[in-house]
Design an enzyme around this catalytic site. Structure first.
Site, PDB file in Angstrom:
ATOM      1  N   LYS A 138       0.865  -1.174   0.000  1.00  0.00           N
ATOM      2  CA  LYS A 138       0.000   0.000   0.000  1.00  0.00           C
ATOM      3  C   LYS A 138       0.906   1.229   0.000  1.00  0.00           C
ATOM      4  O   LYS A 138       1.888   1.269   0.745  1.00  0.00           O
ATOM      5  CB  LYS A 138      -0.856  -0.005   1.279  1.00  0.00           C
ATOM      6  CG  LYS A 138      -1.754   1.199   1.427  1.00  0.00           C
ATOM      7  CD  LYS A 138      -3.031   0.988   0.685  1.00  0.00           C
ATOM      8  CE  LYS A 138      -3.904   2.235   0.685  1.00  0.00           C
ATOM      9  NZ  LYS A 138      -5.006   2.087  -0.289  1.00  0.00           N
TER      10      LYS A 138
ATOM     11  N   LEU B 204       1.569   4.785   1.197  1.00  0.00           N
ATOM     12  CA  LEU B 204       1.112   5.749   2.199  1.00  0.00           C
ATOM     13  C   LEU B 204       1.442   7.149   1.692  1.00  0.00           C
ATOM     14  O   LEU B 204       2.578   7.423   1.306  1.00  0.00           O
ATOM     15  CB  LEU B 204       1.779   5.479   3.543  1.00  0.00           C
ATOM     16  CG  LEU B 204       1.612   4.054   4.099  1.00  0.00           C
ATOM     17  CD1 LEU B 204       2.293   3.921   5.451  1.00  0.00           C
ATOM     18  CD2 LEU B 204       0.144   3.677   4.211  1.00  0.00           C
TER      19      LEU B 204
ATOM     20  N   HIS C 182      15.768  11.590  -0.627  1.00  0.00           N
ATOM     21  CA  HIS C 182      16.191  10.487   0.237  1.00  0.00           C
ATOM     22  C   HIS C 182      17.485  10.777   0.993  1.00  0.00           C
ATOM     23  O   HIS C 182      18.098   9.877   1.549  1.00  0.00           O
ATOM     24  CB  HIS C 182      16.296   9.181  -0.556  1.00  0.00           C
ATOM     25  CG  HIS C 182      15.005   8.846  -1.257  1.00  0.00           C
ATOM     26  ND1 HIS C 182      13.867   8.520  -0.556  1.00  0.00           N
ATOM     27  CD2 HIS C 182      14.667   8.841  -2.570  1.00  0.00           C
ATOM     28  CE1 HIS C 182      12.883   8.311  -1.433  1.00  0.00           C
ATOM     29  NE2 HIS C 182      13.341   8.503  -2.648  1.00  0.00           N
TER      30      HIS C 182
ATOM     31  N   ARG D 211      23.517  -1.081  10.394  1.00  0.00           N
ATOM     32  CA  ARG D 211      24.769  -0.349  10.649  1.00  0.00           C
ATOM     33  C   ARG D 211      24.556   0.741  11.694  1.00  0.00           C
ATOM     34  O   ARG D 211      23.421   1.053  12.063  1.00  0.00           O
ATOM     35  CB  ARG D 211      25.207   0.336   9.349  1.00  0.00           C
ATOM     36  CG  ARG D 211      24.140   1.317   8.879  1.00  0.00           C
ATOM     37  CD  ARG D 211      24.530   2.144   7.691  1.00  0.00           C
ATOM     38  NE  ARG D 211      23.571   3.228   7.493  1.00  0.00           N
ATOM     39  CZ  ARG D 211      22.445   3.119   6.815  1.00  0.00           C
ATOM     40  NH1 ARG D 211      22.109   1.967   6.270  1.00  0.00           N
ATOM     41  NH2 ARG D 211      21.637   4.157   6.696  1.00  0.00           N
TER      42      ARG D 211
ATOM     43  N   VAL E 124      24.239   7.715  10.554  1.00  0.00           N
ATOM     44  CA  VAL E 124      24.713   9.107  10.629  1.00  0.00           C
ATOM     45  C   VAL E 124      24.081   9.817  11.830  1.00  0.00           C
ATOM     46  O   VAL E 124      24.758  10.515  12.587  1.00  0.00           O
ATOM     47  CB  VAL E 124      24.363   9.873   9.331  1.00  0.00           C
ATOM     48  CG1 VAL E 124      24.741  11.348   9.441  1.00  0.00           C
ATOM     49  CG2 VAL E 124      25.018   9.239   8.114  1.00  0.00           C
TER      50      VAL E 124
HETATM   51  C1  MV4 Z   1       7.168   3.995   1.089  1.00  0.00           C
HETATM   52  C2  MV4 Z   1       6.471   5.220   1.007  1.00  0.00           C
HETATM   53  C3  MV4 Z   1       5.107   5.190   1.040  1.00  0.00           C
HETATM   54  N1  MV4 Z   1       4.450   4.005   1.147  1.00  0.00           N
HETATM   55  N2  MV4 Z   1       6.487   2.848   1.203  1.00  0.00           N
HETATM   56  C4  MV4 Z   1      11.553   5.755   0.455  1.00  0.00           C
HETATM   57  C5  MV4 Z   1      12.829   5.307   1.032  1.00  0.00           C
HETATM   58  C6  MV4 Z   1      12.635   3.895   1.404  1.00  0.00           C
HETATM   59  N3  MV4 Z   1      13.269   3.647   2.651  1.00  0.00           N
HETATM   60  C7  MV4 Z   1      11.169   3.694   1.454  1.00  0.00           C
HETATM   61  N4  MV4 Z   1      10.567   4.895   0.968  1.00  0.00           N
HETATM   62  C8  MV4 Z   1       9.235   5.069   0.968  1.00  0.00           C
HETATM   63  N5  MV4 Z   1       8.503   3.941   1.080  1.00  0.00           N
HETATM   64  C9  MV4 Z   1       5.156   2.865   1.213  1.00  0.00           C
HETATM   65  N6  MV4 Z   1       4.499   1.705   1.313  1.00  0.00           N
HETATM   66  C10 MV4 Z   1       7.217   6.404   0.894  1.00  0.00           C
HETATM   67  C11 MV4 Z   1       8.611   6.325   0.865  1.00  0.00           C
HETATM   68  C12 MV4 Z   1       9.300   7.582   0.777  1.00  0.00           C
HETATM   69  C13 MV4 Z   1      10.063   8.047   1.844  1.00  0.00           C
HETATM   70  C14 MV4 Z   1      10.221   7.303   3.013  1.00  0.00           C
HETATM   71  C15 MV4 Z   1      10.990   7.767   4.051  1.00  0.00           C
HETATM   72  C16 MV4 Z   1      11.606   9.006   3.955  1.00  0.00           C
HETATM   73  C17 MV4 Z   1      11.464   9.748   2.825  1.00  0.00           C
HETATM   74  C18 MV4 Z   1      10.702   9.292   1.763  1.00  0.00           C
HETATM   75  C19 MV4 Z   1      10.559  10.062   0.617  1.00  0.00           C
HETATM   76  C20 MV4 Z   1       9.812   9.599  -0.426  1.00  0.00           C
HETATM   77  C21 MV4 Z   1       9.181   8.358  -0.350  1.00  0.00           C
END
Ligand code: MV4
Length: 463
Positions: free
Chosen positions: A215, A217, A249, A305, A308
């Protein structure tokens, strides 16, 4: 007769010197922890880092290759040879580079060195985002809705899975993580093209075409839980951090605790994290990454790990995470139980990057003048000094300013003062941008999500 728990467990510590397989501020940070523990240090460096002060400050150092990271900090054979030549007993990988490379952890242990991190199997399990999700579901950690298995090939089966989850969905590569190899699918008509594109990218970038679907979010915050585990089945969680303030990111500002999260909502999640650690035999420090939306937590990834942003947790928990990480690698049992963890006050970290504050292009050159903030509740983690040459070869992070105060509002005020007192001459930095961000009203109110910073930047550009 039973096997000793660790080699030399009867005769003392498993190692008395650590090779730090990293550079920059984290090399300095790890060196400090070793010194505080009475452990000797070995620095390795590329030709670009030969003149760095922390290299000379180490008990021993070796240049392991040219400036290019691929030929130095990512060169496993060169690092293992350096460890052998210098008589190091353990290898600390820091973050980035080889820190989450299970083949390196395995090779280091097989060559007789202690790898300061979890075992190769834990790294591999968490590196595959599908097996990570399966392990979390088995341990009762809440995950984003979606299967904990790879997407099947058959079009009809895939369509049904996405329909069951409900659009929008997100397609992710099992070998991805940190924002690499993912694609949002707003509606059914766009599903198959998104899968085909992501699969091809995954094959190219990660060597595996395996994908999974979740899904999507739409407005979550990024909240993470820090854990610390020994090799005797003890594990604690050290509160939580909010890392929503990111661009492409790349985290820019982190804070602990995450504002506005009720203790009764986070506590069961923290307990599930340490339960997962016990279940998989996790050792060392680790971070569980969650998306947080409408008062609920959804696991996305685990970092195996040191991170930062570990200092914001250090300042709130009052625990030296790097020293603890080295002690558990020594085979020592944790001296702390969960009842001893009592997070106090509020902490912020600003990442100071050598980059243009408008274009974000990285900026290299010689630091001609430098002032750092000082005073109560202010910490600076850095490797730079006046005369230091910022090289174009590596990450642009040159320092971290970390503050701690009794309340979030006071910590913000301390950070404003710290940023005002900071001066870095000779190169461009993101300091002007950080100063502006700490004047932002919504940020001050703790009302931001993972998309906030990019929206803020777009708005600021059009003003
Ligand atoms: C997601 C999401 C929304 N829904 N998964 C981006 C980095 C990776 N760690 C996973 N990410 C995301 N996964 C679902 N199911 C939105 C992101 C995402 C995001 C997550 C954390 C911090 C910044 C972000 C920026 C864009 C998208």
């Amino acid at each position: 007769m039973s096997q000793p728990l660790h080699k030399n467990s009867a005769t003392g510590p498993r190692f008395d010197s650590v090779l730090i397989a990293n550079r920059g501020e984290i090399a300095v940070r790890i060196q400090r922890a070793c010194r505080d523990l009475g452990v000797k240090t070995v620095a390795v460096c590329s030709e670009a880092d030969r003149e760095a002060l922390y290299v000379k400050a180490a008990d021993r150092f070796l240049c392991i290759g040219p400036s290019s990271a691929a030929k130095s900090y990512l060169n496993m054979d060169a690092i293992l040879l350096a460890a052998r030549l210098t008589g190091a007993g353990a290898i600390h990988p820091g973050y980035g580079f080889l820190s989450e490379n299970s083949a390196f952890a395995d090779a280091a242990e097989k060559a007789g060195f202690v790898f300061i991190g979890p075992d190769a199997k834990s790294i591999a399990t968490m590196g595959d985002k599908i097996s990570a999700k399966r392990a979390m579901i088995a341990a009762g950690v809440p995950c984003v809705p979606g299967p904990d298995t790879a997407l099947p090939e058959e079009a009809v089966a895939v369509e049904q899975i996405a329909l069951d989850i409900g659009y929008p969905v997100i397609i992710k590569a099992a070998g991805g993580g940190g924002g690499r190899g993912m694609r949002v699918v707003p509606e059914a008509g766009l599903l198959h093209d998104a899968i085909a594109l992501t699969r091809e990218e995954a094959r190219q970038a990660f060597g595996s075409p395996a994908l999974y679907v979740e899904k999507f979010l739409q407005h979550p915050r990024h909240i993470e839980i820090q854990v610390l585990c020994d090799s005797h089945g003890n594990a604690v969680w050290l509160g939580h951090r909010d890392c929503s303030m990111q661009r492409r990111h790349q985290k820019v500002v982190e804070e602990a605790p995450a504002p506005g999260v009720a203790p009764e909502i986070i506590a069961p999640v923290g307990e599930a994290c340490v339960q997962a650690c016990r279940q998989i035999g996790y050792r060392g420090v680790g971070t569980f990454e969650f998306l947080y939306e409408d008062n609920a937590f959804y696991f996305i990834e685990m970092n195996t790990r040191l991170q930062v942003e570990h200092p914001v947790t250090e300042l709130t928990a009052g625990i030296d995470i790097v020293q603890e990480q080295i002690k558990v690698a020594q085979g020592l049992p944790l001296a702390l139980t969960q009842a001893d963890i009592n997070c106090k006050g509020h902490s912020f970290e600003c990442r100071i990057n050598a980059e243009d504050p408008e274009s974000f292009m990285s900026s290299a050159g010689v630091i001609t003048g430098l002032d750092w903030p000082m005073g109560e509740g202010v910490r600076v983690d850095t490797h730079i000094h006046a005369g230091y040459k910022v090289s174009p070869y590596y990450d642009s992070l040159i320092a971290k300013i970390i503050v701690h105060a009794p309340t979030r509002a006071q910590a913000m005020e301390t950070m404003r003062g710290a940023l005002a007192a900071t001066r870095v001459d000779g190169i461009s930095t993101n300091i002007p941008f950080l100063r502006a961000l700490f004047e932002d009203r919504s940020f001050a109110d703790g009302e931001t999500d993972i998309h906030y910073l990019e929206k803020w930047l777009t708005l600021r550009r059009t003003l």
